[in-house]
Design a protein around this motif. Sequence first.
Motif, PDB file in Angstrom:
ATOM      1  N   ASP A  19      -2.560   8.004  -3.945  1.00 35.04           N
ATOM      2  CA  ASP A  19      -3.039   6.876  -4.730  1.00 35.04           C
ATOM      3  C   ASP A  19      -3.539   5.751  -3.823  1.00 35.04           C
ATOM      4  O   ASP A  19      -2.987   5.520  -2.754  1.00 35.04           O
ATOM      5  CB  ASP A  19      -1.934   6.345  -5.641  1.00 35.04           C
ATOM      6  CG  ASP A  19      -1.540   7.338  -6.715  1.00 35.04           C
ATOM      7  OD1 ASP A  19      -2.281   8.316  -6.936  1.00 35.04           O
ATOM      8  OD2 ASP A  19      -0.483   7.139  -7.341  1.00 35.04           O
ATOM      9  N   CYS A  59      -4.411   1.694  -3.040  1.00 36.33           N
ATOM     10  CA  CYS A  59      -3.867   0.379  -3.363  1.00 36.33           C
ATOM     11  C   CYS A  59      -4.646  -0.667  -2.584  1.00 36.33           C
ATOM     12  O   CYS A  59      -4.636  -0.660  -1.357  1.00 36.33           O
ATOM     13  CB  CYS A  59      -2.386   0.304  -3.013  1.00 36.33           C
ATOM     14  SG  CYS A  59      -1.622  -1.283  -3.425  1.00 36.33           S
ATOM     15  N   ARG A  76       0.815  -1.225   0.000  1.00 34.91           N
ATOM     16  CA  ARG A  76       0.000   0.000   0.000  1.00 34.91           C
ATOM     17  C   ARG A  76       0.842   1.266   0.000  1.00 34.91           C
ATOM     18  O   ARG A  76       0.425   2.289  -0.527  1.00 34.91           O
ATOM     19  CB  ARG A  76      -0.947  -0.011   1.196  1.00 34.91           C
ATOM     20  CG  ARG A  76      -2.062  -1.005   1.048  1.00 34.91           C
ATOM     21  CD  ARG A  76      -3.069  -0.932   2.201  1.00 34.91           C
ATOM     22  NE  ARG A  76      -3.998  -2.031   2.087  1.00 34.91           N
ATOM     23  CZ  ARG A  76      -4.013  -3.085   2.907  1.00 34.91           C
ATOM     24  NH1 ARG A  76      -3.175  -3.162   3.914  1.00 34.91           N
ATOM     25  NH2 ARG A  76      -4.891  -4.047   2.718  1.00 34.91           N
ATOM     26  N   VAL A 121      -3.241  -7.193  -6.738  1.00 31.22           N
ATOM     27  CA  VAL A 121      -3.019  -5.819  -6.280  1.00 31.22           C
ATOM     28  C   VAL A 121      -3.620  -4.871  -7.310  1.00 31.22           C
ATOM     29  O   VAL A 121      -3.353  -4.995  -8.507  1.00 31.22           O
ATOM     30  CB  VAL A 121      -1.498  -5.533  -6.111  1.00 31.22           C
ATOM     31  CG1 VAL A 121      -1.259  -4.104  -5.651  1.00 31.22           C
ATOM     32  CG2 VAL A 121      -0.867  -6.532  -5.142  1.00 31.22           C
ATOM     33  N   THR A 122      -4.444  -3.943  -6.832  1.00 31.02           N
ATOM     34  CA  THR A 122      -5.084  -2.965  -7.706  1.00 31.02           C
ATOM     35  C   THR A 122      -4.738  -1.566  -7.216  1.00 31.02           C
ATOM     36  O   THR A 122      -5.013  -1.219  -6.068  1.00 31.02           O
ATOM     37  CB  THR A 122      -6.623  -3.142  -7.714  1.00 31.02           C
ATOM     38  OG1 THR A 122      -6.929  -4.491  -8.044  1.00 31.02           O
ATOM     39  CG2 THR A 122      -7.264  -2.204  -8.727  1.00 31.02           C
ATOM     40  N   VAL A 123      -4.135  -0.779  -8.090  1.00 28.89           N
ATOM     41  CA  VAL A 123      -3.770   0.597  -7.763  1.00 28.89           C
ATOM     42  C   VAL A 123      -4.731   1.530  -8.490  1.00 28.89           C
ATOM     43  O   VAL A 123      -4.926   1.406  -9.703  1.00 28.89           O
ATOM     44  CB  VAL A 123      -2.308   0.891  -8.175  1.00 28.89           C
ATOM     45  CG1 VAL A 123      -1.943   2.340  -7.874  1.00 28.89           C
ATOM     46  CG2 VAL A 123      -1.350  -0.067  -7.475  1.00 28.89           C
ATOM     47  N   THR A 179       2.655   2.183  -4.960  1.00 32.39           N
ATOM     48  CA  THR A 179       1.988   3.345  -5.537  1.00 32.39           C
ATOM     49  C   THR A 179       3.032   4.396  -5.872  1.00 32.39           C
ATOM     50  O   THR A 179       4.102   4.439  -5.276  1.00 32.39           O
ATOM     51  CB  THR A 179       0.958   3.932  -4.563  1.00 32.39           C
ATOM     52  OG1 THR A 179       1.613   4.264  -3.341  1.00 32.39           O
ATOM     53  CG2 THR A 179      -0.169   2.953  -4.300  1.00 32.39           C
TER      54      THR A 179
END
Length: 177
Positions: A28, A30, A19, A138-140, A23
Motif C-alpha cells: 500500500d 502512503c 508510511r 496523510v493519504t493511503v 498502512t
Amino acid sequence: MISEQAKDSIERIFCQAARTRLTVGAGDSCDVAHGTPHGGAADGEVVVLTISSIAFRLLLILHFDHNDDAMRSYYLGARQATLTESLLEIGNLCCGAMNQQLVEYFPDLGMSTPYVLSGQCVPYLDQLKPDFLVSYHVTVNRAVHLGATLCVCADSPLDFVANVSEVAESVGELELF
C-alpha cells in the motif's frame, strides 16, 4: 527550544513511521504532506498517543472521520472491530515505530496507551505552549484520507540529528539465520 535539525529529524521519523505503519498491506502507498489535517471534523474524535522523556513530550494526534466509507473499508475490512479501535491499534504501531527511532537518542522514553478525545480539543494544543507544532494530510492508496498533528513540548534544549533510512522496515516477519 528545539533546534531546526531536531524538528527536521522528528518530521522525518514521523513520515517514515506513517508510511510503514499507517498502512494495512505491505504494497500500500502512503503519501504524507504538510497541511491542514484532513479527516475528522472538529466535532468528531481524534486518537492521541504520547511519547515522553525527561527532555520533551511528543503528542501524535490522528484525525479521522467516522463516516468516511473508504477509511472504514480500508481499516476494517472484514474485522469486527470499530473504526476507533482499529485506529487505536494502527496509531499505536505508528507511535511505537517513532519511539523505536527516538530511543536511540533519548534512552529514557515512555509511551502512553492510546486514547480518544473530542476533535474540539485540537485547537487548544496552543495552550500547551508547544515548541513545535505541525500538521499533515496523510493519504493511503490515493483514497483514504486522515490527518496527523505532531505537538512537541520541550523541557530543555532539544538538538539531535536522526539517521532515518528510507528503506522499508520489517513488520514482524520471522527471520531465519
